[in-house]
Design a protein around this motif. Structure first.
Motif, PDB file in Angstrom:
ATOM      1  N   MET A   1       0.851  -1.166   0.000  1.00  0.00           N
ATOM      2  CA  MET A   1       0.000   0.000   0.000  1.00  0.00           C
ATOM      3  C   MET A   1       0.905   1.240   0.000  1.00  0.00           C
ATOM      4  SD  MET A   1      -3.321   0.688   2.457  1.00  0.00           S
ATOM      5  CE  MET A   1      -2.634  -0.117   3.845  1.00  0.00           C
ATOM      6  N   LYS A   2       0.512   2.235  -0.762  1.00  0.00           N
ATOM      7  CA  LYS A   2       1.302   3.461  -0.838  1.00  0.00           C
ATOM      8  C   LYS A   2       1.294   4.193   0.500  1.00  0.00           C
ATOM      9  CE  LYS A   2       0.647   4.151  -5.753  1.00  0.00           C
ATOM     10  NZ  LYS A   2       0.198   5.038  -6.810  1.00  0.00           N
ATOM     11  N   ASN A   3       2.319   5.011   0.734  1.00  0.00           N
ATOM     12  CA  ASN A   3       2.507   5.698   2.016  1.00  0.00           C
ATOM     13  C   ASN A   3       1.340   6.583   2.423  1.00  0.00           C
ATOM     14  OD1 ASN A   3       4.973   4.516   2.396  1.00  0.00           O
ATOM     15  ND2 ASN A   3       6.139   6.243   1.628  1.00  0.00           N
ATOM     16  N   ASP A   4       0.640   7.163   1.478  1.00  0.00           N
ATOM     17  CA  ASP A   4      -0.438   8.093   1.801  1.00  0.00           C
ATOM     18  C   ASP A   4      -1.747   7.385   2.147  1.00  0.00           C
ATOM     19  OD1 ASP A   4      -1.397  10.738   2.132  1.00  0.00           O
ATOM     20  OD2 ASP A   4      -2.382  10.632   0.184  1.00  0.00           O
ATOM     21  N   PHE A   5      -1.783   6.058   2.075  1.00  0.00           N
ATOM     22  CA  PHE A   5      -3.000   5.298   2.321  1.00  0.00           C
ATOM     23  C   PHE A   5      -2.931   4.551   3.640  1.00  0.00           C
ATOM     24  CE2 PHE A   5      -3.158   6.142  -2.126  1.00  0.00           C
ATOM     25  CZ  PHE A   5      -4.510   6.221  -2.433  1.00  0.00           C
ATOM     26  N   VAL A   6      -4.087   4.410   4.278  1.00  0.00           N
ATOM     27  CA  VAL A   6      -4.197   3.699   5.548  1.00  0.00           C
ATOM     28  C   VAL A   6      -5.500   2.902   5.553  1.00  0.00           C
ATOM     29  CG1 VAL A   6      -2.876   5.397   6.885  1.00  0.00           C
ATOM     30  CG2 VAL A   6      -5.336   5.672   6.667  1.00  0.00           C
ATOM     31  N   PHE A   7      -5.578   1.923   6.442  1.00  0.00           N
ATOM     32  CA  PHE A   7      -6.856   1.272   6.695  1.00  0.00           C
ATOM     33  C   PHE A   7      -7.684   2.248   7.532  1.00  0.00           C
ATOM     34  CE2 PHE A   7      -4.327  -2.605   5.954  1.00  0.00           C
ATOM     35  CZ  PHE A   7      -5.115  -3.179   4.975  1.00  0.00           C
ATOM     36  N   VAL A   8      -8.870   2.580   7.052  1.00  0.00           N
ATOM     37  CA  VAL A   8      -9.692   3.598   7.694  1.00  0.00           C
ATOM     38  C   VAL A   8      -9.997   3.227   9.147  1.00  0.00           C
ATOM     39  CG1 VAL A   8     -11.934   4.781   7.628  1.00  0.00           C
ATOM     40  CG2 VAL A   8     -10.655   4.397   5.511  1.00  0.00           C
ATOM     41  N   ASP A   9     -10.256   1.944   9.424  1.00  0.00           N
ATOM     42  CA  ASP A   9     -10.591   1.544  10.794  1.00  0.00           C
ATOM     43  C   ASP A   9      -9.413   1.695  11.753  1.00  0.00           C
ATOM     44  OD1 ASP A   9      -9.765  -0.816   9.100  1.00  0.00           O
ATOM     45  OD2 ASP A   9      -9.738  -1.800  11.053  1.00  0.00           O
ATOM     46  N   GLU A  10      -8.188   1.657  11.258  1.00  0.00           N
ATOM     47  CA  GLU A  10      -7.030   1.876  12.122  1.00  0.00           C
ATOM     48  C   GLU A  10      -6.845   3.363  12.420  1.00  0.00           C
ATOM     49  OE1 GLU A  10      -3.622   0.033  10.343  1.00  0.00           O
ATOM     50  OE2 GLU A  10      -4.388  -1.981  10.738  1.00  0.00           O
ATOM     51  N   PHE A  11      -7.200   4.215  11.476  1.00  0.00           N
ATOM     52  CA  PHE A  11      -7.061   5.659  11.638  1.00  0.00           C
ATOM     53  C   PHE A  11      -8.206   6.229  12.469  1.00  0.00           C
ATOM     54  CE2 PHE A  11      -6.886  10.097  10.461  1.00  0.00           C
ATOM     55  CZ  PHE A  11      -5.546  10.337  10.250  1.00  0.00           C
ATOM     56  N   LEU A  12      -9.393   5.634  12.337  1.00  0.00           N
ATOM     57  CA  LEU A  12     -10.590   6.141  13.012  1.00  0.00           C
ATOM     58  C   LEU A  12     -11.229   5.059  13.876  1.00  0.00           C
ATOM     59  CD1 LEU A  12     -12.152   7.981   9.974  1.00  0.00           C
ATOM     60  CD2 LEU A  12     -11.225   9.056  12.015  1.00  0.00           C
ATOM     61  N   PRO A  13     -10.737   4.870  15.086  1.00  0.00           N
ATOM     62  CA  PRO A  13     -11.357   3.869  15.962  1.00  0.00           C
ATOM     63  C   PRO A  13     -12.843   4.165  16.139  1.00  0.00           C
ATOM     64  CG  PRO A  13      -9.311   4.695  16.916  1.00  0.00           C
ATOM     65  CD  PRO A  13      -9.627   5.560  15.722  1.00  0.00           C
ATOM     66  N   GLY A  14     -13.641   3.126  16.116  1.00  0.00           N
ATOM     67  CA  GLY A  14     -15.075   3.277  16.316  1.00  0.00           C
ATOM     68  C   GLY A  14     -15.880   3.406  15.035  1.00  0.00           C
ATOM     69  N   ILE A  15     -15.209   3.612  13.897  1.00  0.00           N
ATOM     70  CA  ILE A  15     -15.948   3.700  12.639  1.00  0.00           C
ATOM     71  C   ILE A  15     -16.447   2.304  12.268  1.00  0.00           C
ATOM     72  CG2 ILE A  15     -14.016   3.363  11.047  1.00  0.00           C
ATOM     73  CD1 ILE A  15     -15.342   5.720   9.409  1.00  0.00           C
ATOM     74  N   ARG A  16     -17.612   2.245  11.674  1.00  0.00           N
ATOM     75  CA  ARG A  16     -18.159   0.957  11.219  1.00  0.00           C
ATOM     76  C   ARG A  16     -18.195   0.971   9.705  1.00  0.00           C
ATOM     77  NH1 ARG A  16     -23.662   0.415  14.395  1.00  0.00           N
ATOM     78  NH2 ARG A  16     -24.146   0.606  12.221  1.00  0.00           N
ATOM     79  N   TRP A  17     -18.139  -0.215   9.113  1.00  0.00           N
ATOM     80  CA  TRP A  17     -18.145  -0.303   7.656  1.00  0.00           C
ATOM     81  C   TRP A  17     -18.720  -1.635   7.219  1.00  0.00           C
ATOM     82  CZ3 TRP A  17     -14.094  -1.312  10.743  1.00  0.00           C
ATOM     83  CH2 TRP A  17     -13.456  -2.526  10.575  1.00  0.00           C
ATOM     84  N   ASP A  18     -19.084  -1.695   5.956  1.00  0.00           N
ATOM     85  CA  ASP A  18     -19.562  -2.924   5.340  1.00  0.00           C
ATOM     86  C   ASP A  18     -19.111  -2.893   3.885  1.00  0.00           C
ATOM     87  OD1 ASP A  18     -20.770  -5.277   4.735  1.00  0.00           O
ATOM     88  OD2 ASP A  18     -22.823  -4.543   4.917  1.00  0.00           O
TER      89      ASP A  18
END
Length: 75
Positions: A1-18
């Motif tokens: 993964m490129k440096n500017d990208f992250v897993f959203v759930d690691e950056f924003l604890p508590g976010i939910r997704w599907d």
């Protein structure tokens, strides 16, 4: 993964997704090739904006839920 990208759930604890494309619960009836995990990747800039939205939502007793995330493959 490129440096500017992250897993959203690691950056924003508590976010939910599907991320349905990575699951059997989508219009194809099976995981779509190329979607290896039920997780969402985004840029750090996107996550910073979502963090502000998450704080605003929390002030009203709400949270964030990502439904679908579709991105094109970058070179």
């Amino acid at each position: 993964m490129k440096n500017d990208f992250v897993f959203v759930d690691e950056f924003l604890p508590g976010i939910r997704w599907d991320a349905k494309y990575a699951t059997w619960d989508n219009f194809t009836g099976k995981p779509v090739d190329g979607y290896r995990a039920n997780r969402i990747v985004g840029t750090k800039a996107l996550c910073s904006g979502l963090e502000r939205a998450q704080e605003e939502a929390a002030s009203g007793g709400f949270g964030l839920l990502f439904g679908m995330a579709i991105v094109r493959n970058a070179p």
